[in-house]
Every structure is written in C-alpha cells, then in structure tokens.
Write an enzyme that holds these catalytic residues in place. Structure first.
Site, PDB file in Angstrom:
ATOM      1  CG  ASP A 166     -25.878   0.983 -99.305  1.00 38.45           C
ATOM      2  OD1 ASP A 166     -26.305  -0.186 -99.215  1.00 38.45           O
ATOM      3  OD2 ASP A 166     -24.846   1.380 -98.741  1.00 38.45           O
ATOM      4  CE  LYS A 176     -23.362  -4.305 -95.948  1.00 38.66           C
ATOM      5  NZ  LYS A 176     -23.270  -2.864 -95.762  1.00 38.66           N
ATOM      6  CD  GLN A 209     -21.214  -1.024 -93.336  1.00 38.10           C
ATOM      7  OE1 GLN A 209     -21.226  -1.654 -94.386  1.00 38.10           O
ATOM      8  NE2 GLN A 209     -22.226  -1.060 -92.494  1.00 38.10           N
TER       9      GLN A 209
END
Ligand code: NAP
Length: 274
Positions: free
Chosen positions: A114, A47, A91
């Site tokens: 997300d 990422k 995460q």
C-alpha cells in the site's frame, strides 16, 4: 472522452498475467483482516479474485476483533520474515483499540504493497524510488495511458487525506505538475477549481463538484465514493462531464485501477528481489 479505468485494468491484468508466467514469478500476498467489516470483506474478496486471475497466491489472515495489538504485531513480524511472502496488506479500518498507523508502518518497506510505511512516504517526499499508494499510482497510470500531460499542468486536488490527496499531490509534483491541494477550510474553492487543467476530487461528498466549478476542457478525476440508496455516487456531478475533455466514470474509473495497482506493486517488489 471517458478515462476508462475498467478497460485499462483488464488490459493491464492480462499483461501482468503474461509477465508472471514468462518470468515464472512465485508471488504471494498476505492480507491481514481484523474483525468484521462488510465493506472490507468486499474489498478483500476483490483483491483475492484479482490476484487469482493473474496467478498470484493471496492468503487472508483473519484475526478476531478483540485481538491484542502485540498479537497483530507478532503476525506482521512473522510475515515480514517469511521469505515466501512478497507483499503484505493490513486492511483498514481495524478496531479502534489498535493503532493502524503504528501497525501498518511495521510492515517491511519492500513488502509494503500500500506504500504506507514511513520509509515509502519519506522517499515519496524526497522524490526517491518508492512504492506508490495504489490509488495514486492508478490515477497516474490512467492519465498517462490517455496521454494527458502531467508536466506543467495546473492540477487541483480537492481532499488532503493521507491515502489519496496528500500522496497524490507529492507524486504529481514529482512529475513537475503545479499542484494546489484543497480541503474543507479552503476559501473560494470554485475559483481555484476553475483554474484546473486536471481536477481531482477525493473527498467522499456526493456531487460536490458541479459544472460551474470546472474549466472548459478540463480533465476530471473522480476518486470519492459515497453510497446513496445502495448506489455509488462520486464527488463530481455528472453534468460537469459536459464541460470536460476527459473524465473518469464513477464507478468504473479510479476504483478498478486501484485494485490493478496492487498487482503492479507486487510485480515491482518481485522484480526488486532479483
Ligand atoms: P479522508 O481522509 O476522509 O479525506 C477527505 C478530505 O476531504 C479531507 O482532506 C477533507 O478536508 C476534505 N473535505 C471534506 N469536506 C470538504 C469540502 N466541503 N470541501 C473541500 N474538501 C473537503 O478521505 P480519503 O481516505 O482521502 O478518501 C477520500 C474519498 O476517496 C473517500 O470517498 C474514499 O472512499 C474514496 N477513495 C476511493 C478510492 C478508490 O479506489 N476509488 C480509494 C481510496 C479512497 P479536511 O482535511 O480539512 O478535513
């Protein structure tokens, strides 16, 4: 024919880079990592690398695995209030003493890269403007890029996980597909999958979709990831490609698109600030 996620990712990243330069966007991503997890480290590095390539500043906030939930919440609140931060990722997985759903849903909706917050999920449910989860958005972008018709298609999704299967079913229904969502208790799975114009496998069971479960000419999208002898194996047996009109390779299909959609979502958020 291949649904080449790697190629499309590279094309999209070039476009995103140009867009960021042309608009002089200052985009900053905050990634919160709690504890030590080898797989997470690889995902986070990917990422960060991807962000750097397009001119996005990505900062990793690494917290000790024994951190109190209140300290994690304090950091999320700080990042929510920091106007220089465009988007936030918590995460997963996080250590068991911390509630991932509770903590991730504290991220402000307009910083929720997300698409996991309650507001974004609710808007997806109501077919209102929302931030789509990256894997879901990546699959849709890939299908659209290859002009595969979603509207009116019979789409079967195997796997009803919260990150892929469930939100994908809603997103495809919102695009007027007829969606069947299957899971571990589904009876006669092969009878259902054989009806699919588009078959998505999001389970994590190596090679579970075999050629005899696929309609001739179907489009196959393989999301599942299993690691066997250090190799990534998808949910769809490669022999099934012979029956398909299009298929995603795995690796090299959905995975690269997922990472690219982080950038897509960040740009969407930056544009929303105007
Ligand atoms: P998950 O939450 O564990 O969901 C797995 C789903 O598979 C569940 O709904 C489960 O059914 C179903 N299932 C298990 N065994 C089955 C069987 N024999 N027949 C039919 N369905 C079965 O997983 P997830 O987070 O959605 O992820 C799914 C896979 O996608 C994983 O391998 C993950 O690593 C991968 N993934 C890949 C990407 C990418 O970018 N490539 C992104 C995200 C996830 P029940 O609900 O009945 O238990």
């Amino acid at each position: 024919m291949l649904l080449d996620g790697k190629k499309l990712r590279d094309e999209l990243l070039l476009k995103y880079k140009e867009k960021i330069i042309d608009n002089n966007f200052k985009i900053k991503l905050a990634i919160i990592e709690v504890g030590e997890n080898d797989a997470s480290k690889i995902y986070i590095n990917n990422k960060v690398k991807c962000c750097m390539n397009v001119g996005i500043d990505a900062k990793v906030y690494h917290l000790d695995e024994n951190i109190l939930e209140s300290d994690l919440i304090n950091l999320i609140n700080e990042l929510n209030e920091d106007e220089t931060i465009t988007g936030i990722i918590l995460q997963s997985p996080i250590p068991k003493h911390l509630d991932f759903d509770k903590c991730s849903s504290l991220i402000k909706q307009n910083k929720d890269v997300d698409g996991f917050t309650k507001e974004n999920v609710y808007n997806l449910y109501l077919n209102r403007k929302n931030i789509l989860p990256c894997t879901v958005k990546g699959i849709i972008k890939l299908l659209e890029h290859y002009n595969i018709q979603i509207e009116g298609a019979n789409i079967v999704i195997v796997g009803r996980g919260n990150i892929v299967g469930k939100p994908l079913a809603l997103a495809l229904e919102n695009r007027n597909a007829t969606v069947t969502l299957c899971h571990s208790k589904t009876k006669n799975l092969e009878k259902i999958t054989k009806n699919a114009d588009i078959l998505v496998a999001a389970v994590g069971k190596a090679n579970m979709i075999t050629k005899d479960m696929v309609k001739a000419g179907a489009v196959l999208v393989d999301v599942g990831v299993s690691k066997i002898d250090g190799k990534i194996i998808g949910d769809i047996d490669k022999k099934a490609y012979e029956a398909a009109s299009y298929f995603t390779p795995n690796p090299g299909g959905v995975g690269p698109m997922t990472v690219a959609m982080i950038i897509d979502n960040l740009i969407e958020m930056k544009e929303g600030e105007k």
